[in-house]
Structure formats: C-alpha cells, structure tokens
Write a protein that holds these residues in place. Structure first.
Motif, PDB file in Angstrom:
ATOM      1  N   LEU A 161       0.788  -1.237   0.158  1.00 17.03           N
ATOM      2  CA  LEU A 161       0.075   0.175   0.062  1.00 17.03           C
ATOM      3  C   LEU A 161       0.846   1.127  -0.083  1.00 17.03           C
ATOM      4  O   LEU A 161       1.929   1.559   0.551  1.00 17.03           O
ATOM      5  N   THR A 162       0.257   2.416  -0.809  1.00 14.10           N
ATOM      6  CA  THR A 162       1.019   3.663  -0.320  1.00 14.10           C
ATOM      7  C   THR A 162       0.661   4.244   1.013  1.00 14.10           C
ATOM      8  O   THR A 162      -0.073   3.550   1.662  1.00 14.10           O
ATOM      9  N   GLU A 165      -3.008   5.132   0.885  1.00  4.01           N
ATOM     10  CA  GLU A 165      -3.822   3.951   1.105  1.00  4.01           C
ATOM     11  C   GLU A 165      -3.828   3.339   2.498  1.00  4.01           C
ATOM     12  O   GLU A 165      -4.881   2.843   2.951  1.00  4.01           O
ATOM     13  N   THR A 191     -12.154  10.347  -5.104  1.00  4.98           N
ATOM     14  CA  THR A 191     -10.781   9.651  -4.893  1.00  4.98           C
ATOM     15  C   THR A 191     -10.650   9.038  -3.732  1.00  4.98           C
ATOM     16  O   THR A 191      -9.882   7.824  -3.947  1.00  4.98           O
ATOM     17  N   THR A 194     -11.661   5.644  -4.902  1.00  2.81           N
ATOM     18  CA  THR A 194     -10.745   4.976  -5.854  1.00  2.81           C
ATOM     19  C   THR A 194      -9.620   4.443  -4.525  1.00  2.81           C
ATOM     20  O   THR A 194      -9.017   3.436  -5.139  1.00  2.81           O
ATOM     21  N   HIS A 195      -9.168   5.025  -3.765  1.00  2.00           N
ATOM     22  CA  HIS A 195      -7.974   4.652  -2.678  1.00  2.00           C
ATOM     23  C   HIS A 195      -8.688   3.306  -2.270  1.00  2.00           C
ATOM     24  O   HIS A 195      -7.843   2.467  -1.917  1.00  2.00           O
ATOM     25  N   SER A 197     -10.860   1.213  -3.297  1.00  2.00           N
ATOM     26  CA  SER A 197     -11.000   0.097  -4.147  1.00  2.00           C
ATOM     27  C   SER A 197      -9.422  -0.453  -4.502  1.00  2.00           C
ATOM     28  O   SER A 197      -9.366  -1.694  -4.472  1.00  2.00           O
ATOM     29  N   ARG A 198      -8.512   0.552  -4.663  1.00  2.00           N
ATOM     30  CA  ARG A 198      -7.079  -0.008  -4.929  1.00  2.00           C
ATOM     31  C   ARG A 198      -6.784  -0.712  -3.802  1.00  2.00           C
ATOM     32  O   ARG A 198      -6.070  -1.940  -3.825  1.00  2.00           O
ATOM     33  N   VAL A 201      -8.030  -4.362  -3.926  1.00  2.00           N
ATOM     34  CA  VAL A 201      -7.439  -5.082  -4.765  1.00  2.00           C
ATOM     35  C   VAL A 201      -6.026  -5.690  -4.399  1.00  2.00           C
ATOM     36  O   VAL A 201      -5.844  -6.624  -4.528  1.00  2.00           O
ATOM     37  N   LYS A 202      -5.188  -4.610  -3.929  1.00  2.00           N
ATOM     38  CA  LYS A 202      -3.859  -4.951  -3.606  1.00  2.00           C
ATOM     39  C   LYS A 202      -3.708  -5.674  -2.286  1.00  2.00           C
ATOM     40  O   LYS A 202      -2.933  -6.797  -2.227  1.00  2.00           O
TER      41      LYS A 202
END
Length: 227
Positions: A161-162, A165, A191, A194-195, A197-198, A201-202
């Motif tokens: 993760l970033t 995130e 936004t 989106t974070h 959702s990412r 997934v990750k």
C-alpha cells in the motif's frame, strides 16, 4: 447492482418460523424478492450456486454446515463473487462474528433487530457496502480481533500500500464511509472511493468488511475499551 433491479435474497435459517417471518416481511417490499430458503448451511451453499442472489441472510447456528463454513464456501466459489452475505447473530452468545467476517461476510445484524433495521441492512449490503457503521459492529470487531492482532505482521502485509492507502485503510477500519474519509483527508468522494478500491485489490479483500478485518489484524486500528 443495476438501479431499479429487485434485490434477490436467500434466507438461511434452521427455524421454519423465522424464515417464514422474514419472507413475509421481505416479500411485502417492492424492491426485494426472496428466491430461496435453506434450513442448513449446506442447502444455503447449494441454493446460492443455483440462484446467485444479491444477498444471503445467514444464521450462524445451523445443522450439517454452520453459517461460517457456508459463508466461506460461498465466498470462495467461482461465479459467486457478487453474492453478499449478511450474518444474523446474538451478541451475548455468538463468539463467531469475527470469523464470519474473515470468512467473507459483508456484515451482520443482531437477531432482535427491528424490521426497519433488517430492510436497511439488506439494502446496504446489496448496494455493495459493508454494514460496519453501527456502534455495535465496531464493538464486536474490536472484541474478536483483540486476541488475534499479535499474530499478524503488519509491515509485511501492508507493504503493497501507498502511504495514502494506509491512511484510508485505517479510516475504513474505524467505520468511516467514503464521504467521511474524503472529508477527513480533504479529498473528493471519488478519490476516496478509488483509494478504497485499490486497497481492496492490493490486499485481496473481497469487500469493505474484509478491509476492516485487515485494519485490525495489522494494528492500523487498535481495539479500544468497549463502551
């Protein structure tokens, strides 16, 4: 789920009277249709495969296969990724709520909830959200993850993760909605979504409920004193 489409529901409870009561309530709603009834966890899995309902209303304590194992089987069956499972539980006696969420449930509801709460829960789950906002949910998640947190290594799991995130994951773990996350981090709702959702997934999370479990497992959110 497409707008205007009726929400299909599978009822899984070993008590015929309970199923009958739920069916009468749900069939009276224009946007909800009961597509099947299961008296065992095994029947729930079979009917979920046959009907692919939007929501399974799943009791934990059932013969042949309990609700947790049935949830796990449905959640891991190819083609049933969009089926959402709402667990029915009794707070004082069911010590399996955490396991149900970890198995793939999208949320849970107390068995003594009123009709309006049940209908709201089904609509929330069908819309793709997790039923995690109520205070009782945070209490239960905190209680059932407290003893497990030490068994997971946060950095290894969260390395994908970033920084942003991670922040978002922590807020999801606290029960915040996308709009609340956006306000907290000064982002747009799109936004924030989106974070989320990412991160899903990750981390290989099935849905938002799984993110909450991971947030506690990795220590991003720590269980505080229960109110």
């Amino acid at each position: 789920m497409p707008a205007g489409q009726a929400i299909t529901v599978l009822l899984a409870d070993d008590q015929a009277l309970v199923r009958s009561g739920f069916k009468m309530l749900l069939d009276a709603e224009a946007d909800i249709t009961v597509v099947g009834e299961a008296a065992t966890g095994a029947e729930a899995v079979t009917l979920a495969r046959a009907h692919r309902p939007h929501v399974v209303l799943m009791d934990i304590r059932m013969p042949v296969l309990d609700g947790i194992d049935a949830t796990r089987q449905i959640a891991t069956t190819r083609g049933l990724q969009t089926v959402r499972i709402l667990i029915l539980t009794t707070y004082d006696t069911d010590a399996y709520v955490y396991d149900a969420l970890a198995a793939g449930a999208s949320g849970f509801l107390l068995k003594d909830a009123g009709p309006a709460e049940l209908l709201h829960a089904i609509r929330v789950i069908a819309a793709g959200d997790a039923l995690l906002a109520p205070r009782i949910t945070r209490r239960l998640i905190a209680q059932f993850t407290a003893a497990r947190t030490a068994h997971y290594t946060a950095e290894h799991r969260l390395a994908v993760l970033t920084h942003r995130e991670r922040e978002v994951l922590a807020l999801v773990g606290q029960g915040l909605s996308n709009d609340e996350i956006a306000a907290t981090l000064t982002l747009s709702s799109a936004t924030a979504r989106t974070h989320v959702s990412r991160a899903m997934v990750k981390l290989g999370a099935r849905d938002r409920a799984q993110l909450v479990v991971i947030a506690y497992q990795t220590g991003l959110v720590t269980p505080g004193p229960l109110p």
